[in-house]
Design an enzyme around this catalytic site. Structure first.
Site, PDB file in Angstrom:
ATOM      1  N   LYS A 148      45.110  18.407  21.167  1.00  0.00           N
ATOM      2  CA  LYS A 148      44.958  18.963  19.822  1.00  0.00           C
ATOM      3  C   LYS A 148      46.328  19.383  19.314  1.00  0.00           C
ATOM      4  O   LYS A 148      47.211  19.617  20.144  1.00  0.00           O
ATOM      5  CB  LYS A 148      43.982  20.118  19.852  1.00  0.00           C
ATOM      6  CG  LYS A 148      44.585  21.472  20.281  1.00  0.00           C
ATOM      7  CD  LYS A 148      43.688  22.625  19.934  1.00  0.00           C
ATOM      8  CE  LYS A 148      44.500  23.868  19.756  1.00  0.00           C
ATOM      9  NZ  LYS A 148      43.787  25.074  19.521  1.00  0.00           N
ATOM     10  N   ASP A 177      39.456  18.711  24.262  1.00  0.00           N
ATOM     11  CA  ASP A 177      39.249  20.059  23.743  1.00  0.00           C
ATOM     12  C   ASP A 177      38.954  20.871  24.985  1.00  0.00           C
ATOM     13  O   ASP A 177      37.866  20.758  25.569  1.00  0.00           O
ATOM     14  CB  ASP A 177      38.064  20.108  22.773  1.00  0.00           C
ATOM     15  CG  ASP A 177      37.875  21.510  22.207  1.00  0.00           C
ATOM     16  OD1 ASP A 177      38.160  22.488  22.931  1.00  0.00           O
ATOM     17  OD2 ASP A 177      37.461  21.639  21.046  1.00  0.00           O
ATOM     18  N   HIS A 178      39.923  21.673  25.419  1.00  0.00           N
ATOM     19  CA  HIS A 178      39.776  22.256  26.752  1.00  0.00           C
ATOM     20  C   HIS A 178      38.576  23.201  26.857  1.00  0.00           C
ATOM     21  O   HIS A 178      38.114  23.478  27.947  1.00  0.00           O
ATOM     22  CB  HIS A 178      41.071  22.923  27.221  1.00  0.00           C
ATOM     23  CG  HIS A 178      41.422  24.164  26.486  1.00  0.00           C
ATOM     24  ND1 HIS A 178      42.156  24.156  25.342  1.00  0.00           N
ATOM     25  CD2 HIS A 178      41.127  25.453  26.731  1.00  0.00           C
ATOM     26  CE1 HIS A 178      42.302  25.396  24.923  1.00  0.00           C
ATOM     27  NE2 HIS A 178      41.693  26.202  25.745  1.00  0.00           N
ATOM     28  N   GLU A 216      40.788  36.812  20.745  1.00  0.00           N
ATOM     29  CA  GLU A 216      42.012  36.790  21.544  1.00  0.00           C
ATOM     30  C   GLU A 216      42.804  38.063  21.277  1.00  0.00           C
ATOM     31  O   GLU A 216      42.753  38.599  20.159  1.00  0.00           O
ATOM     32  CB  GLU A 216      42.866  35.575  21.165  1.00  0.00           C
ATOM     33  CG  GLU A 216      42.186  34.249  21.438  1.00  0.00           C
ATOM     34  CD  GLU A 216      43.062  33.090  21.015  1.00  0.00           C
ATOM     35  OE1 GLU A 216      43.607  32.417  21.890  1.00  0.00           O
ATOM     36  OE2 GLU A 216      43.207  32.867  19.803  1.00  0.00           O
ATOM     37  N   ASP A 235      42.897  25.878  13.677  1.00  0.00           N
ATOM     38  CA  ASP A 235      43.327  26.002  15.066  1.00  0.00           C
ATOM     39  C   ASP A 235      42.150  26.253  16.016  1.00  0.00           C
ATOM     40  O   ASP A 235      42.195  25.847  17.175  1.00  0.00           O
ATOM     41  CB  ASP A 235      44.331  27.162  15.170  1.00  0.00           C
ATOM     42  CG  ASP A 235      45.084  27.160  16.489  1.00  0.00           C
ATOM     43  OD1 ASP A 235      45.623  26.102  16.845  1.00  0.00           O
ATOM     44  OD2 ASP A 235      45.131  28.206  17.163  1.00  0.00           O
ATOM     45  N   HIS A 240      37.291  24.161  18.666  1.00  0.00           N
ATOM     46  CA  HIS A 240      36.631  24.867  19.762  1.00  0.00           C
ATOM     47  C   HIS A 240      35.260  25.454  19.360  1.00  0.00           C
ATOM     48  O   HIS A 240      34.265  25.243  20.033  1.00  0.00           O
ATOM     49  CB  HIS A 240      37.501  26.009  20.283  1.00  0.00           C
ATOM     50  CG  HIS A 240      38.868  25.576  20.717  1.00  0.00           C
ATOM     51  ND1 HIS A 240      39.089  24.405  21.399  1.00  0.00           N
ATOM     52  CD2 HIS A 240      40.081  26.153  20.578  1.00  0.00           C
ATOM     53  CE1 HIS A 240      40.383  24.291  21.648  1.00  0.00           C
ATOM     54  NE2 HIS A 240      41.004  25.331  21.163  1.00  0.00           N
TER      55      HIS A 240
HETATM   56  P1  NAD Z   1      56.718  21.294  23.991  1.00  0.00           P
HETATM   57  O1  NAD Z   1      57.525  21.348  22.737  1.00  0.00           O
HETATM   58  O2  NAD Z   1      56.871  22.402  24.970  1.00  0.00           O
HETATM   59  O3  NAD Z   1      57.035  19.929  24.754  1.00  0.00           O
HETATM   60  C1  NAD Z   1      57.151  18.725  24.087  1.00  0.00           C
HETATM   61  C2  NAD Z   1      57.435  17.614  25.080  1.00  0.00           C
HETATM   62  O4  NAD Z   1      57.554  16.386  24.344  1.00  0.00           O
HETATM   63  C3  NAD Z   1      58.711  17.765  25.872  1.00  0.00           C
HETATM   64  O5  NAD Z   1      58.476  17.345  27.185  1.00  0.00           O
HETATM   65  C4  NAD Z   1      59.680  16.809  25.171  1.00  0.00           C
HETATM   66  O6  NAD Z   1      60.671  16.267  26.030  1.00  0.00           O
HETATM   67  C5  NAD Z   1      58.729  15.720  24.749  1.00  0.00           C
HETATM   68  N1  NAD Z   1      59.265  14.973  23.606  1.00  0.00           N
HETATM   69  C6  NAD Z   1      59.570  15.426  22.374  1.00  0.00           C
HETATM   70  N2  NAD Z   1      60.057  14.428  21.620  1.00  0.00           N
HETATM   71  C7  NAD Z   1      60.073  13.316  22.386  1.00  0.00           C
HETATM   72  C8  NAD Z   1      60.462  11.981  22.177  1.00  0.00           C
HETATM   73  N3  NAD Z   1      60.957  11.540  21.002  1.00  0.00           N
HETATM   74  N4  NAD Z   1      60.311  11.116  23.196  1.00  0.00           N
HETATM   75  C9  NAD Z   1      59.801  11.507  24.377  1.00  0.00           C
HETATM   76  N5  NAD Z   1      59.416  12.755  24.637  1.00  0.00           N
HETATM   77  C10 NAD Z   1      59.551  13.655  23.649  1.00  0.00           C
HETATM   78  O7  NAD Z   1      55.208  21.125  23.530  1.00  0.00           O
HETATM   79  P2  NAD Z   1      53.870  21.581  24.294  1.00  0.00           P
HETATM   80  O8  NAD Z   1      53.614  23.016  23.977  1.00  0.00           O
HETATM   81  O9  NAD Z   1      53.928  21.173  25.716  1.00  0.00           O
HETATM   82  O10 NAD Z   1      52.758  20.770  23.517  1.00  0.00           O
HETATM   83  C11 NAD Z   1      52.553  19.373  23.678  1.00  0.00           C
HETATM   84  C12 NAD Z   1      51.328  18.959  22.881  1.00  0.00           C
HETATM   85  O11 NAD Z   1      50.208  19.664  23.353  1.00  0.00           O
HETATM   86  C13 NAD Z   1      51.421  19.280  21.391  1.00  0.00           C
HETATM   87  O12 NAD Z   1      50.719  18.300  20.672  1.00  0.00           O
HETATM   88  C14 NAD Z   1      50.680  20.598  21.266  1.00  0.00           C
HETATM   89  O13 NAD Z   1      50.139  20.787  19.994  1.00  0.00           O
HETATM   90  C15 NAD Z   1      49.596  20.385  22.303  1.00  0.00           C
HETATM   91  N6  NAD Z   1      49.032  21.628  22.849  1.00  0.00           N
HETATM   92  C16 NAD Z   1      49.815  22.517  23.505  1.00  0.00           C
HETATM   93  C17 NAD Z   1      49.262  23.667  24.030  1.00  0.00           C
HETATM   94  C18 NAD Z   1      50.091  24.663  24.802  1.00  0.00           C
HETATM   95  O14 NAD Z   1      49.480  25.619  25.325  1.00  0.00           O
HETATM   96  N7  NAD Z   1      51.379  24.510  24.921  1.00  0.00           N
HETATM   97  C19 NAD Z   1      47.889  23.921  23.872  1.00  0.00           C
HETATM   98  C20 NAD Z   1      47.115  22.980  23.200  1.00  0.00           C
HETATM   99  C21 NAD Z   1      47.695  21.838  22.697  1.00  0.00           C
END
Ligand code: NAD
Length: 484
Positions: A148, A177-178, A216, A235, A240
């Site tokens: 998401k 969707d966790h 939350e 969000d 969810h």
């Molecule tokens: P982040 O910004 O911490 O990490 C992004 C990752 O993408 C990094 O590993 C980066 O190297 C890689 N990346 C970015 N641009 C790139 C490119 N051009 N080529 C290759 N790799 C590339 O993001 P995150 O928090 O880990 O989130 C990742 C996804 O998961 C997002 O879509 C976010 O919305 C979703 N998400 C995250 C969470 C969370 O708890 N962090 C929860 C739900 C959903």
């Protein structure tokens, strides 16, 4: 009780965004737990793929640190950790260019289950899908997992579906969707469809109303600029809460199969009536003793984005006609608590003289904390003094009921990833479900935008704005207490 861990087939799992927050906090610690439990068969491999120019050893060191930080007690099992790290590999890759792809193509095997986890911004989904094909890495059996947010409205969700479906069939796409991976959510289906007790009562003859609360305590600090473009409706509610609503309201599927379950969920979303503006309360947390205001956290002093939503909705079908569903979610609330509550109707007539209290059966299903459920029943107050009635909970906290097996109440992510490897899509959202959910959500958000609707302020550490109380109060009902 014997805990059964059935190993999945040997796999190669590529995690795009393997150095990101989600991968380090959830995905890899979860995979380590599955490895320790024996579910990840020998020969399986996990390949991190991200922008950072590190080598495989550097990646293993990064993940060892992440598991030490986020992996709980299990991280101290150094033998298992070393064995797990040996399954890891890494490729520096550019989703938008060709760098790293040939290397990845060399590493991914075509004779094992292939899964590609897109743990990157959705704007990269199309690039990844395209390159997995142009570099001839993906096969017709490969699976892709997408995170998401799946769009920010119907148009963007459609565009994402279109991009993914250019290269992958629907049965290859796993939209995560966790919430659906939580033990209690699946238990909800077991309770509803595995017992004769509840299903006959699960309708407007016996149910007064249903509440779904996801509260939350966290603020949006640290992800404020992202959150400010989204808000609680996009969000939390669109995905969810909507998924929880579907599981509680859907008709029994003919079998517990992916399409059978998802067909029924889709019917619920399609039967949702539009929500009248006066049936929705938007809120935004104010500054309090424990922290700054939403606007401060979001770094937007004029933000109209909501950090809280409470709404009343109706499902237009025979089962639920006239039964309100109250949904509520917010940040910086009094406690961290997710609960679904089914409030049954009053008895038509009481035979107990002098009993003026209103006794109700209430089934509550707790997603967090203390996953479990309880059923409030009316009994006689023990002791002499006549026939006085009291309400007591029949409590089933999984940790108590299952003892050591409760350890197997696995984190949602690890369960869902194992389902991807098994090829089981039941707990993943289908493209048409996501679009239907946006079709219902969009007019609500568009209405706010058109009216420049200003959210009501609420105190951090409270249960939301006063108007949210009134939403139920007006109907002669009240919210369940938010308890941590
Ligand atoms: P982040 O910004 O911490 O990490 C992004 C990752 O993408 C990094 O590993 C980066 O190297 C890689 N990346 C970015 N641009 C790139 C490119 N051009 N080529 C290759 N790799 C590339 O993001 P995150 O928090 O880990 O989130 C990742 C996804 O998961 C997002 O879509 C976010 O919305 C979703 N998400 C995250 C969470 C969370 O708890 N962090 C929860 C739900 C959903």
């Amino acid at each position: 009780m014997v805990s059964r861990v059935i190993p999945v087939e040997t796999f190669d799992l590529v995690i795009f965004g393997g150095t990101g927050d989600l991968a380090r906090r959830k995905i890899l610690p979860g995979l380590f737990r599955r490895f320790r439990s024996g579910q990840m068969p020998e020969g399986s491999r996990i390949i991190g793929a991200a922008r950072s120019e590190i080598d495989s050893d550097g990646y293993r060191a990064m993940i060892a640190e992440a598991i030490a930080e986020f992996g709980g007690d299990e991280a101290s099992d150094s033998d298992s950790l070393a064995a797990f790290l040996a399954t890891l590999d890494y490729v520096a890759i550019d989703a938008k260019g060709d760098g790293g792809w040939a290397d990845l193509a060399q590493k991914v095997r075509s004779d094992v289950v292939q899964a590609f986890y897109f743990s990157v911004a959705p704007s990269l989904f199309g690039d990844l899908a395209e390159r997995l094909h142009s570099h001839k890495i993906a096969t017709p059996d490969s699976r892709i997992v997408v995170e998401k947010p799946f769009g920010r409205d119907l148009d963007t969700a459609r565009a994402l579906n279109a991009v993914l479906s250019t290269h992958f069939n629907e049965d290859q796409i796993y939209r995560i969707d966790h919430y659906l991976g939580k033990e209690t959510v699946q238990n909800l289906m077991a309770v509803r469809f595995g017992n004769v007790l509840f299903e006959p009562l699960w309708n407007n003859h016996y149910v007064d109303h249903i509440q779904i609360t996801v509260a939350e305590t966290v603020s949006v600090a640290g992800r404020g600029s992202y959150y400010d473009k989204s808000g609680a409706m996009r969000d939390m509610v669109q995905n969810h809460l909507m998924q929880l609503l579907c599981l509680i309201a859907m008709e029994p599927p003919s079998r517990f199969g992916a399409d059978e379950v998802r067909d029924e969920k889709l019917k619920v979303i399609r039967a949702l009536q539009p929500v009248a503006p006066h049936h929705i309360v938007r809120g935004q947390y104010d500054a309090g003793p424990d922290g700054p205001s939403y606007r401060n956290d979001a770094e937007n002093p004029r933000s109209f984005t909501e950090s809280f939503v409470a709404l009343k909705c109706h499902i237009a079908n025979w089962r639920w006609a006239g039964v309100p569903f109250y949904l509520r979610t917010g940040k910086r609330m009094k406690a961290r608590s997710s609960e679904i509550t089914v409030v049954f109707k009053d008895l038509g007539h009481t035979i107990f003289e002098g009993d003026t209290a209103r006794h109700r059966n209430i089934l509550s299903i707790r997603l967090q904390p203390n996953e479990g459920m309880d059923l409030q029943v009316t009994i006689k107050e023990p002791g002499p003094g006549g026939m006085r009635l009291i309400d007591v909970p029949l409590d089933m906290t999984f940790a108590d009921a299952l003892g050591a097996d409760a350890e197997e109440v696995t984190d949602a992510y690890e369960r869902l990833i194992m389902d991807v490897i098994r090829g089981n899509q039941t707990l993943f959202m289908r493209g048409d479900e996501v679009e239907a959910a946006w079709r219902w959500t969009d007019p609500i958000i568009q209405g706010w935008e058109a009216r420049n609707d200003v959210p009501k302020l609420y105190d951090a550490g409270s249960t939301g704005p006063e108007d949210a109380m009134m939403l139920l109060h007006r109907d002669g009902r009240k919210w369940r207490e938010v308890k941590g």
